[in-house]
Design an enzyme around this catalytic site. Structure first.
Site, PDB file in Angstrom:
ATOM      1  N   GLY A 151       4.060   4.964  12.865  1.00  0.00           N
ATOM      2  CA  GLY A 151       4.782   3.716  13.153  1.00  0.00           C
ATOM      3  C   GLY A 151       4.384   3.122  14.496  1.00  0.00           C
ATOM      4  O   GLY A 151       4.193   1.910  14.630  1.00  0.00           O
ATOM      5  N   CYS A 179      14.051  11.242   5.200  1.00  0.00           N
ATOM      6  CA  CYS A 179      14.190  10.804   6.593  1.00  0.00           C
ATOM      7  C   CYS A 179      15.576  11.142   7.128  1.00  0.00           C
ATOM      8  O   CYS A 179      15.747  11.376   8.315  1.00  0.00           O
ATOM      9  CB  CYS A 179      13.924   9.307   6.693  1.00  0.00           C
ATOM     10  N   GLU A 202      10.746  16.572  13.752  1.00  0.00           N
ATOM     11  CA  GLU A 202      11.033  16.365  12.331  1.00  0.00           C
ATOM     12  C   GLU A 202      10.168  17.317  11.507  1.00  0.00           C
ATOM     13  O   GLU A 202       8.943  17.244  11.554  1.00  0.00           O
ATOM     14  CB  GLU A 202      10.743  14.910  11.934  1.00  0.00           C
ATOM     15  N   LYS A 211       0.863  -1.201   0.000  1.00  0.00           N
ATOM     16  CA  LYS A 211       0.000   0.000   0.000  1.00  0.00           C
ATOM     17  C   LYS A 211       0.893   1.242   0.000  1.00  0.00           C
ATOM     18  O   LYS A 211       1.460   1.623   1.012  1.00  0.00           O
ATOM     19  CB  LYS A 211      -0.927   0.048   1.224  1.00  0.00           C
ATOM     20  N   GLU A 252      10.605   1.693   9.560  1.00  0.00           N
ATOM     21  CA  GLU A 252      11.610   2.688   9.139  1.00  0.00           C
ATOM     22  C   GLU A 252      10.957   4.050   9.328  1.00  0.00           C
ATOM     23  O   GLU A 252      10.058   4.417   8.563  1.00  0.00           O
ATOM     24  CB  GLU A 252      11.978   2.480   7.656  1.00  0.00           C
ATOM     25  N   GLY A 282       7.426   5.321   7.318  1.00  0.00           N
ATOM     26  CA  GLY A 282       6.572   6.490   7.506  1.00  0.00           C
ATOM     27  C   GLY A 282       6.982   7.229   8.759  1.00  0.00           C
ATOM     28  O   GLY A 282       8.100   7.057   9.261  1.00  0.00           O
ATOM     29  N   SER A 283       6.069   8.008   9.273  1.00  0.00           N
ATOM     30  CA  SER A 283       6.412   8.841  10.432  1.00  0.00           C
ATOM     31  C   SER A 283       6.432   7.996  11.710  1.00  0.00           C
ATOM     32  O   SER A 283       5.803   6.936  11.790  1.00  0.00           O
ATOM     33  CB  SER A 283       5.384   9.957  10.572  1.00  0.00           C
ATOM     34  N   THR A 284       7.113   8.522  12.701  1.00  0.00           N
ATOM     35  CA  THR A 284       7.208   7.813  13.982  1.00  0.00           C
ATOM     36  C   THR A 284       5.828   7.685  14.620  1.00  0.00           C
ATOM     37  O   THR A 284       5.496   6.628  15.170  1.00  0.00           O
ATOM     38  CB  THR A 284       8.197   8.549  14.906  1.00  0.00           C
TER      39      THR A 284
HETATM   40  P1  NAD Z   1       2.932   8.828   7.332  1.00  0.00           P
HETATM   41  O1  NAD Z   1       3.238   8.154   8.616  1.00  0.00           O
HETATM   42  O2  NAD Z   1       1.977   9.938   7.330  1.00  0.00           O
HETATM   43  O3  NAD Z   1       2.370   7.769   6.269  1.00  0.00           O
HETATM   44  C1  NAD Z   1       3.112   6.633   5.905  1.00  0.00           C
HETATM   45  C2  NAD Z   1       2.167   5.581   5.365  1.00  0.00           C
HETATM   46  O4  NAD Z   1       1.334   5.135   6.435  1.00  0.00           O
HETATM   47  C3  NAD Z   1       1.235   6.044   4.251  1.00  0.00           C
HETATM   48  O5  NAD Z   1       1.157   5.035   3.257  1.00  0.00           O
HETATM   49  C4  NAD Z   1      -0.087   6.208   4.962  1.00  0.00           C
HETATM   50  O6  NAD Z   1      -1.198   6.009   4.107  1.00  0.00           O
HETATM   51  C5  NAD Z   1      -0.001   5.096   5.977  1.00  0.00           C
HETATM   52  N1  NAD Z   1      -0.886   5.263   7.152  1.00  0.00           N
HETATM   53  C6  NAD Z   1      -1.347   6.410   7.685  1.00  0.00           C
HETATM   54  N2  NAD Z   1      -2.134   6.131   8.748  1.00  0.00           N
HETATM   55  C7  NAD Z   1      -2.157   4.794   8.884  1.00  0.00           C
HETATM   56  C8  NAD Z   1      -2.786   3.890   9.788  1.00  0.00           C
HETATM   57  N3  NAD Z   1      -3.576   4.335  10.781  1.00  0.00           N
HETATM   58  N4  NAD Z   1      -2.567   2.568   9.656  1.00  0.00           N
HETATM   59  C9  NAD Z   1      -1.757   2.126   8.663  1.00  0.00           C
HETATM   60  N5  NAD Z   1      -1.152   2.914   7.757  1.00  0.00           N
HETATM   61  C10 NAD Z   1      -1.349   4.236   7.865  1.00  0.00           C
HETATM   62  O7  NAD Z   1       4.343   9.263   6.735  1.00  0.00           O
HETATM   63  P2  NAD Z   1       4.615  10.123   5.433  1.00  0.00           P
HETATM   64  O8  NAD Z   1       4.317  11.539   5.747  1.00  0.00           O
HETATM   65  O9  NAD Z   1       3.983   9.484   4.266  1.00  0.00           O
HETATM   66  O10 NAD Z   1       6.191   9.937   5.268  1.00  0.00           O
HETATM   67  C11 NAD Z   1       7.115  10.778   5.875  1.00  0.00           C
HETATM   68  C12 NAD Z   1       7.710  10.098   7.088  1.00  0.00           C
HETATM   69  O11 NAD Z   1       8.364   8.905   6.682  1.00  0.00           O
HETATM   70  C13 NAD Z   1       8.785  10.955   7.741  1.00  0.00           C
HETATM   71  O12 NAD Z   1       8.639  10.855   9.143  1.00  0.00           O
HETATM   72  C14 NAD Z   1      10.075  10.287   7.303  1.00  0.00           C
HETATM   73  O13 NAD Z   1      11.174  10.488   8.155  1.00  0.00           O
HETATM   74  C15 NAD Z   1       9.667   8.851   7.250  1.00  0.00           C
HETATM   75  N6  NAD Z   1      10.566   8.094   6.384  1.00  0.00           N
HETATM   76  C16 NAD Z   1      11.425   7.208   6.955  1.00  0.00           C
HETATM   77  C17 NAD Z   1      12.344   6.516   6.169  1.00  0.00           C
HETATM   78  C18 NAD Z   1      13.309   5.543   6.783  1.00  0.00           C
HETATM   79  O14 NAD Z   1      13.849   4.737   6.041  1.00  0.00           O
HETATM   80  N7  NAD Z   1      13.540   5.587   8.072  1.00  0.00           N
HETATM   81  C19 NAD Z   1      12.356   6.721   4.790  1.00  0.00           C
HETATM   82  C20 NAD Z   1      11.485   7.646   4.238  1.00  0.00           C
HETATM   83  C21 NAD Z   1      10.565   8.316   5.049  1.00  0.00           C
END
Ligand code: NAD
Length: 498
Positions: free
Chosen positions: A250, A301, A400, A192, A267, A245-247
Site C-alpha cells: 500500500g 485483515c 500481521e 487487477k 485498505e 492489500g498489505s501495508t
Molecule cells: P499484497 O500487498 O501482497 O498484494 C495485494 C495486491 O497488490 C495483489 O493484487 C498484488 O498483485 C498487488 N501488488 C503487489 N505488488 C504490487 C506493486 N508493486 N504495485 C501494484 N500492485 C502490486 O497483499 P495480499 O497478500 O494479496 O493480501 C493480504 C493483505 O491484504 C493483508 O495485509 C491484509 O490485511 C490486507 N487486506 C486488507 C483488507 C482491508 O479491507 N483493510 C481486506 C483484505 C486484505
C-alpha cells in the site's frame, strides 16, 4: 495427530471454466495477452495446477486503461441517466446471484477457504451491488449562498478511470467493494485481482457480457503485481486507485500514484485486538475470539490476532478459549468437505511465512497453548495456534501474521488495555466485550481503529456503514456516504446573472 477431513479427488468440483488459458477482459472482449505470458494458479489442497491465466504486460495494461478511458467518454455510458445506472448495477447483482455457486467454487478451489465461507462472500457481493444501486439517483451537489446577481452551486462528478487492485483473501468481494461504487458514480474501471486468486474475477468479467453494461466500462487484467500492478499504479491515464492489500505494498502504491496525483483509497493490514472484560458473556466471547482468528484460517485483515483478557479471569478464559478452538481443529480439511471449518493456507510461500512466525513465537519464549499437534499429511494446513507468554512488544503481537495464530495477553484496567490495544502501527478494528455500557462506550471512543465492535466480532458492511483503517491500516473508506467522496470530484460553478 490431527486428521484433516479429505474429499476423494473425483468428488471435488471441476468447473468447465478451468479449461484453457484464461484471457484478459479488455473493451468487452476476452483477449490473449499481448505479452504472450501466462502463469499457473495452484489448488492449495493438492498443490497441483488448477488453471492457466494470462499475465498482463505493460502494453496490456495500457490497452485496458485506453479501453476504460474510451468507455468513460462514450455517451453510451457517460450520458445515461442515473436511474439507468441503477438498473445496470442491479443487473450485475443478478448475474452474480445466478452464478453464485460456481463463483464460490472457483474461490474455494483457488484459495482453499471452505465452500460455505466463499459462498457467503459471493452472496455478500450481491448485497454490495444492490446497496450501491441506490446511489446513482441520490448523488447531490449543493447550492451555495451568494449575491442575488450570481448563482453558485457544486456538481459531484465521476473521476474517470479507476484502477482496482485486490488481495487474494476475498477476491471478488474486495473487487465488488470497488466496482460497485465506481459504477454507481459513473466511473469506468480496470480491475487487477491477485495472482493467487484471479479466477472468480475473470468469471465475473465473463458474466458481465450477459448484462447491458457498455463494453470497456469494466475491464479485468491478471498478472504479477510487480509488472501489471506497477504499470497500473504509475499510469497517467488512471485517475483513482482503490487498493486492498498489505501495508507494505500500500505504501508503495501510494508513492507510485503520486506521479499524477491519483486519488487513492487504501485498505491495508491489521492487528485487531479482542478485549475481554471480566463482566462479559464469557462463553460468547470465547466462541467469537476463536472464530475471529480461525475463520478463513486467519487470512483476514480483521483477524482477532491479539486477545486481551482481564487479569482476574485469565486462566478461566484461556481454558474456555482452548475449548472454543476445538471445533476448528476438528474441522481442518478440504474446502468441499461438509465438516470443514478451516481450509489450508492459500499458497506455499504464505504457509512458510506463517510457520516461521510460529517458530519465532517459541524461540521468543512463547508457549503454544494450542497448535503444537502435527497434522497428518501436512500440506498447507495450520492448526489454530494460541500463544501465551509474550507481551505486546513482541513481533508476534506487532506484525500481521495472516494465519490462524493469536497471542493471549492480560490487562489490569481500561486505561492499560486502551494503551496496549493502540500500541501498534495498525488501526483497522477492535472488539470489546463487557456488559458495562460506560466501559463499552469509553473503549469505543478511545481505541484508535476504523471499526469497533461491542459484544460481537467483525461485521463487514455491505453498504451503510463505512469501513477502513486508521494509522497504517489505510486511507479513506469503502461504503457509507464517504464512498461517494472517494469516487467523485466536486466542481464549483459560478454563474453571473444578467
Ligand atoms: P499484497 O500487498 O501482497 O498484494 C495485494 C495486491 O497488490 C495483489 O493484487 C498484488 O498483485 C498487488 N501488488 C503487489 N505488488 C504490487 C506493486 N508493486 N504495485 C501494484 N500492485 C502490486 O497483499 P495480499 O497478500 O494479496 O493480501 C493480504 C493483505 O491484504 C493483508 O495485509 C491484509 O490485511 C490486507 N487486506 C486488507 C483488507 C482491508 O479491507 N483493510 C481486506 C483484505 C486484505
Amino acid at each position: 495427530m490431527i486428521e484433516p477431513l479429505l474429499v476423494r479427488a473425483d468428488a471435488r468440483p471441476r468447473p468447465d471454466f478451468l479449461i484453457g488459458t484464461k484471457g484478459l477482459h479488455i473493451g468487452g472482449s476476452e483477449v490473449t495477452a499481448r505479452s504472450g505470458d501466462a502463469f499457473v494458479t495452484i489448488d492449495p489442497v493438492t498443490e497441483q495446477a488448477l488453471a492457466t491465466v494470462s499475465s498482463a504486460g505493460p502494453e496490456d495494461v495500457d490497452a485496458a486503461v485506453d479501453a476504460a478511458r474510451r468507455a468513460f467518454e462514450n455517451p453510451a455510458w457517460a450520458a445515461i441517466t442515473p436511474y439507468r445506472r441503477t438498473q445496470l448495477l442491479l443487473q450485475v447483482a443478478d448475474v452474480i446471484e445466478n452464478n453464485a455457486d460456481e463463483l464460490a467454487i472457483l474461490e474455494s478451489l483457488e484459495m482453499g477457504s471452505p465452500h460455505t465461507q466463499t459462498r457467503w462472500m459471493i452472496d455478500h457481493c450481491v448485497e454490495v451491488f444492490r446497496n450501491h444501486a441506490g446511489w446513482p439517483t441520490k448523488i447531490y451537489g449543493q447550492t451555495a449562498p451568494s449575491a442575488s446577481t450570481q448563482l453558485q452551486y457544486t456538481l459531484r462528478q465521476p473521476l474517470g478511470v479507476v484502477a482496482a487492485i485486490a488481495g487474494w483473501n476475498g477476491p471478488l468481494l474486495q473487487m465488488a467493494y470497488k466496482v460497485a461504487p465506481a459504477l454507481a458514480t459513473g466511473n469506468t474501471i480496470v480491475c487487477k485481482p491477485s495472482e493467487h486468486s484471479s479466477l472468480s474475477t475473470l468469471r465475473f468479467a465473463d458474466l458481465l457480457r450477459g448484462t447491458d453494461l457498455p463494453a470497456g466500462v469494466v475491464n479485468v487484467i491478471t498478472g504479477d503485481g510487480k509488472i501489471a500492478g506497477e504499470r497500473l499504479m504509475s499510469h497517467h491515464g488512471v485517475n483513482k486507485v482503490a487498493f486492498t492489500g498489505s501495508t507494505a505494498t500500500g505504501k508503495h502504491v501510494l508513492a507510485r500514484s503520486a506521479s499524477n496525483l491519483k486519488r487513492v483509497t487504501l485498505e491495508l493490514g491489521g492487528k485487531t485486538p479482542y478485549i475481554v472484560f471480566a463482566d462479559a458473556d464469557l462463553e460468547k466471547a470465547a466462541a467469537t475470539c476463536a472464530l475471529a482468528f480461525c475463520a478463513g484460517s486467519g487470512q483476514a485483515c480483521v483477524a482477532g490476532s491479539r486477545i486481551f483478557v482481564h487479569e482476574s479471569i485469565r486462566d478461566q478464559f484461556l481454558e474456555m478459549l482452548i475449548q472454543a478452538t476445538e471445533p476448528f481443529k476438528a474441522g481442518i480439511g478440504d474446502p468441499f468437505h461438509p465438516g470443514t471449518r478451516m481450509g489450508p493456507l492459500a499458497f506455499r510461500a504464505h504457509f512458510e511465512r506463517v510457520s516461521a512466525y510460529i517458530d519465532l513465537a517459541s524461540e521468543a519464549g512463547g508457549k503454544l497453548v494450542t497448535g503444537a499437534e502435527p497434522i497428518d499429511g501436512g500440506g498447507l494446513f495450520v492448526a489454530p495456534t494460541l500463544i501465551e507468554g509474550l507481551d505486546n512488544t513482541s513481533r508476534i503481537a506487532q506484525e500481521e501474521i495472516f494465519g490462524p495464530v493469536s497471542v493471549v495477553m492480560s490487562f489490569r484496567d481500561l486505561d492499560e488495555v486502551v494503551r496496549l490495544g493502540n500500541d501498534t502501527v495498525f488501526g483497522l478494528a477492535a472488539s470489546v466485550w463487557t456488559r458495562d455500557i460506560s466501559t463499552a462506550h469509553r473503549a469505543a471512543a478511545r481505541l484508535d481503529a476504523g471499526s469497533v465492535w461491542i459484544n460481537r466480532g467483525s461485521q463487514m458492511s455491505a453498504g451503510p456503514l463505512p469501513f477502513g483503517g486508521h494509522k497504517q491500516s489505510g486511507i479513506g473508506r469503502e461504503h457509507g456516504t464517504e464512498v461517494l467522496d472517494a469516487y467523485t470530484e466536486s466542481k464549483s460553478v459560478v454563474v453571473e446573472l444578467s
